[in-house]
Design a protein around this motif. Structure first.
Motif, mmCIF file in Angstrom:
data_model
loop_
_atom_site.group_PDB
_atom_site.id
_atom_site.type_symbol
_atom_site.label_atom_id
_atom_site.label_comp_id
_atom_site.label_asym_id
_atom_site.label_seq_id
_atom_site.Cartn_x
_atom_site.Cartn_y
_atom_site.Cartn_z
ATOM 1 N N MET A 1 2.895 0.530 5.532
ATOM 2 C CA MET A 1 1.444 0.350 5.425
ATOM 3 C C MET A 1 1.132 -0.664 4.337
ATOM 4 N N GLU A 2 0.416 -1.709 4.706
ATOM 5 C CA GLU A 2 0.028 -2.754 3.765
ATOM 6 C C GLU A 2 -1.474 -3.003 3.857
ATOM 7 N N TYR A 3 -2.024 -3.477 2.745
ATOM 8 C CA TYR A 3 -3.399 -3.973 2.796
ATOM 9 C C TYR A 3 -3.284 -5.442 3.192
ATOM 10 N N HIS A 4 -3.375 -5.686 4.486
ATOM 11 C CA HIS A 4 -3.095 -7.009 5.025
ATOM 12 C C HIS A 4 -4.286 -7.473 5.860
ATOM 13 N N ASN B 1 -2.898 -5.193 9.777
ATOM 14 C CA ASN B 1 -1.973 -4.064 9.744
ATOM 15 C C ASN B 1 -2.560 -2.967 10.625
ATOM 16 N N VAL C 1 -7.767 2.827 10.063
ATOM 17 C CA VAL C 1 -8.564 3.441 8.986
ATOM 18 C C VAL C 1 -9.995 2.918 9.022
ATOM 19 N N TRP D 1 0.855 -1.196 0.000
ATOM 20 C CA TRP D 1 0.000 0.000 0.000
ATOM 21 C C TRP D 1 0.887 1.240 0.000
ATOM 22 N N SER E 1 -8.429 -6.914 9.817
ATOM 23 C CA SER E 1 -7.173 -6.195 9.571
ATOM 24 C C SER E 1 -6.010 -6.802 10.351
ATOM 25 N N LEU F 1 -4.160 0.015 8.779
ATOM 26 C CA LEU F 1 -5.389 -0.395 8.087
ATOM 27 C C LEU F 1 -6.520 -0.567 9.098
ATOM 28 N N GLY G 1 -13.908 -4.799 8.119
ATOM 29 C CA GLY G 1 -12.515 -4.412 7.928
ATOM 30 C C GLY G 1 -11.711 -4.446 9.214
#
Length: 495
Positions: A68-71, A125, A131, A62, A123, A128, A119
């Motif tokens: 930061m990753e979409y994990h 991360n 967020v 990401w 999540s 994430l 989400g």
């Protein structure tokens, strides 16, 4: 596959902005059913052994420079929370089936809340998770401020300000973890040894930030106000899943990242939990508004979740997760009856006014549903509430036996205010107005046909089935929850 719960729900929300008003209810229903089906397929299809660890589902770059990753990842705890989200979402849509005011917008905000909750629970991360956690606040505000009832602007603003207040502490805790460990990946962070001195202040800051949303005493006052002001679906989601974001994140992030800090502060968490259980139950006993009774009931029951977390042993923490599921279903059912079946037909939530309406005769299905929900809330054996609370209390007895004795007084108060609300809502002394089955007397000169709809019956049956299934066979969830809890590093030796 479970990651598609997020994508489908967001896609449904976008469709609601593009398609005509007549499709709104069906889009929301099909979207939430699709999410629930994915949850059930994952629940049945994933081997229990694979749920013992927080295993990656999706991972993509990401903002690599900042870690930061979409994990997304899954274990038994997060799967349990995703499942209660799917159940609550479907029932919330069914109980909002004939919403007329700004229908597309209503379901748009509702689906955003559901997507954000999915989400958070998936999540892996930290950024994430934050967020998604903050994303839920905006639609919550608009659901209450636009579609709520009494004091809706005040209720929406109070809830939002408390949420942002907690979010500030959460953000500080996340920054501390990132700067110290150099990573935002939850699995990596749980392996990092944070200095004990840092943990001693970083843990309470992070846990408190999450616990605000879980309704911890004395920062709980947003909950009854927000529940009472919210529309029925808003109350169902707020009590059913949004409050669980705080307790889940407190477990997944604060307790797991800063285990030594947790050991330092666990006794204080137990103290606040016990005070919350007893205090909220006592206040509920004095309320005259049915929604406020259920709102304070939610705070009291969330106290059991915090007590279970504070025990720091497998039984207590597993019971806390089971209580998150149980309370999610039961609270949604209670608010559905109070806000939809009763308030929509009588235009009052005042217990003294309801006592003279003979509602057990006028709305027999609503009376039956409220009896089931009340029995589950009190903790009658055979319902999920009993399975969750007894597991928590056994775990608490090992660590804080005095807390169990005090909590017993809270359980008596829970039974007292629940039975009082049940009696006055449906089994009070009939007034001078005669009613027929399926009809509710609004005043002596008006008697409208307001039968319980098929959508309401299906939504209620879904929730009743969930609490009964888990109550009769709690092993269904505990087999998946306990291995995941055992893998967490905050547990005391021998716990």
């Amino acid at each position: 596959m479970i990651a598609w719960t997020i994508y489908i729900t967001f896609a449904g929300a976008v469709l609601l902005l593009l398609l005509p008003r007549g499709f709104a209810g069906w889009i929301a229903l099909f979207t939430t059913i699709a999410g629930l089906v994915l949850c059930l397929v994952t629940f049945v299809g994933t081997p229990i052994a694979d749920l013992a660890h927080f295993t990656t589902v999706v991972r993509a770059a990401w903002v690599p420079a900042l870690g930061m990753e979409y994990h997304l990842a899954l274990d038994g705890v997060s799967l349990t929370m995703v499942l209660v989200t799917g159940i609550s979402a479907v029932s919330a849509v069914l109980f909002s089936w004939d919403v007329e005011h700004r229908q597309n917008e209503f379901f748009f905000w509702l689906l955003l809340v559901v997507a954000g909750c999915y989400g958070v629970f998936l999540s892996a991360n930290l950024f994430l998770l934050f967020v998604f956690y903050e994303l839920v606040i905006v639609p919550k505000y608009f659901l209450i401020a636009i579609f709520g009832s009494k004091n809706k602007e005040y209720g929406a603003m109070k809830l939002t300000l408390y949420s942002f207040f907690g979010g500030m502490f959460v953000f500080i805790g996340i920054l501390v973890a990132y700067v110290t460990a150099g990573s935002l990946d939850l699995n990596q962070l749980t392996q990092f040894q944070f200095p004990p001195q840092l943990q001693s202040w970083a843990f309470p800051a992070l846990f408190l930030g999450f616990a605000v949303l879980a309704g911890i005493w004395p920062l709980h006052t947003w909950a009854p106000t927000g529940h009472a002001a919210a529309p029925t679906a808003g109350s169902m989601l707020l009590a059913g899943i949004v409050m669980k974001l705080g307790s889940y994140a407190g477990l997944r992030v604060a307790m797991n990242l800063f285990p030594q800090g947790f050991q330092m502060w666990s006794k204080w968490i137990a103290v606040l939990a016990v005070i919350g259980i007893v205090y909220a139950a006592a206040v509920a006993l004095r309320q005259s508004d049915l929604k406020f009774v259920i709102g304070y009931s939610s705070v009291s029951h969330m106290g059991f979740v915090l007590l279970g977390l504070a025990t720091a042993n497998v039984l207590g923490v597993s019971g806390a997760v089971l209580q998150m599921f149980s309370h999610g279903v039961i609270a949604a059912l209670l608010f559905a009856v109070a806000g939809r079946m009763i308030y929509r037909r009588t235009h009052t939530r005042d217990l003294d006014a309801l006592a003279g309406m003979n509602l057990s005769h006028a709305l027999p299905f609503a009376a039956f549903t409220f009896v089931i929900a009340s029995a589950a809330s009190i903790g009658i054996p055979g319902f999920s509430g009993f399975a969750a609370e007894i597991t928590i209390l056994i775990g608490a007895w090992k660590t804080y036996p005095l807390a169990v004795w005090i909590t017993g007084a809270g359980m008596v108060l829970v039974a007292a205010f629940t039975l009082r609300a049940l009696k006055q809502s449906f089994f009070g002394e009939p007034g001078v107005v005669r009613t027929q089955e399926g009809r509710v007397a609004l005043d002596p000169d008006r008697n409208e046909l307001q039968r319980i709809t098929a959508a309401e019956k299906i939504g209620a049956c879904l929730l009743m089935f969930a609490t009964l299934a888990v109550g009769v066979y709690p092993k269904l969830l505990l087999d998946r929850i306990m291995p995941a809890v055992e893998a967490m590093r905050f547990l005391k030796s021998g716990g």
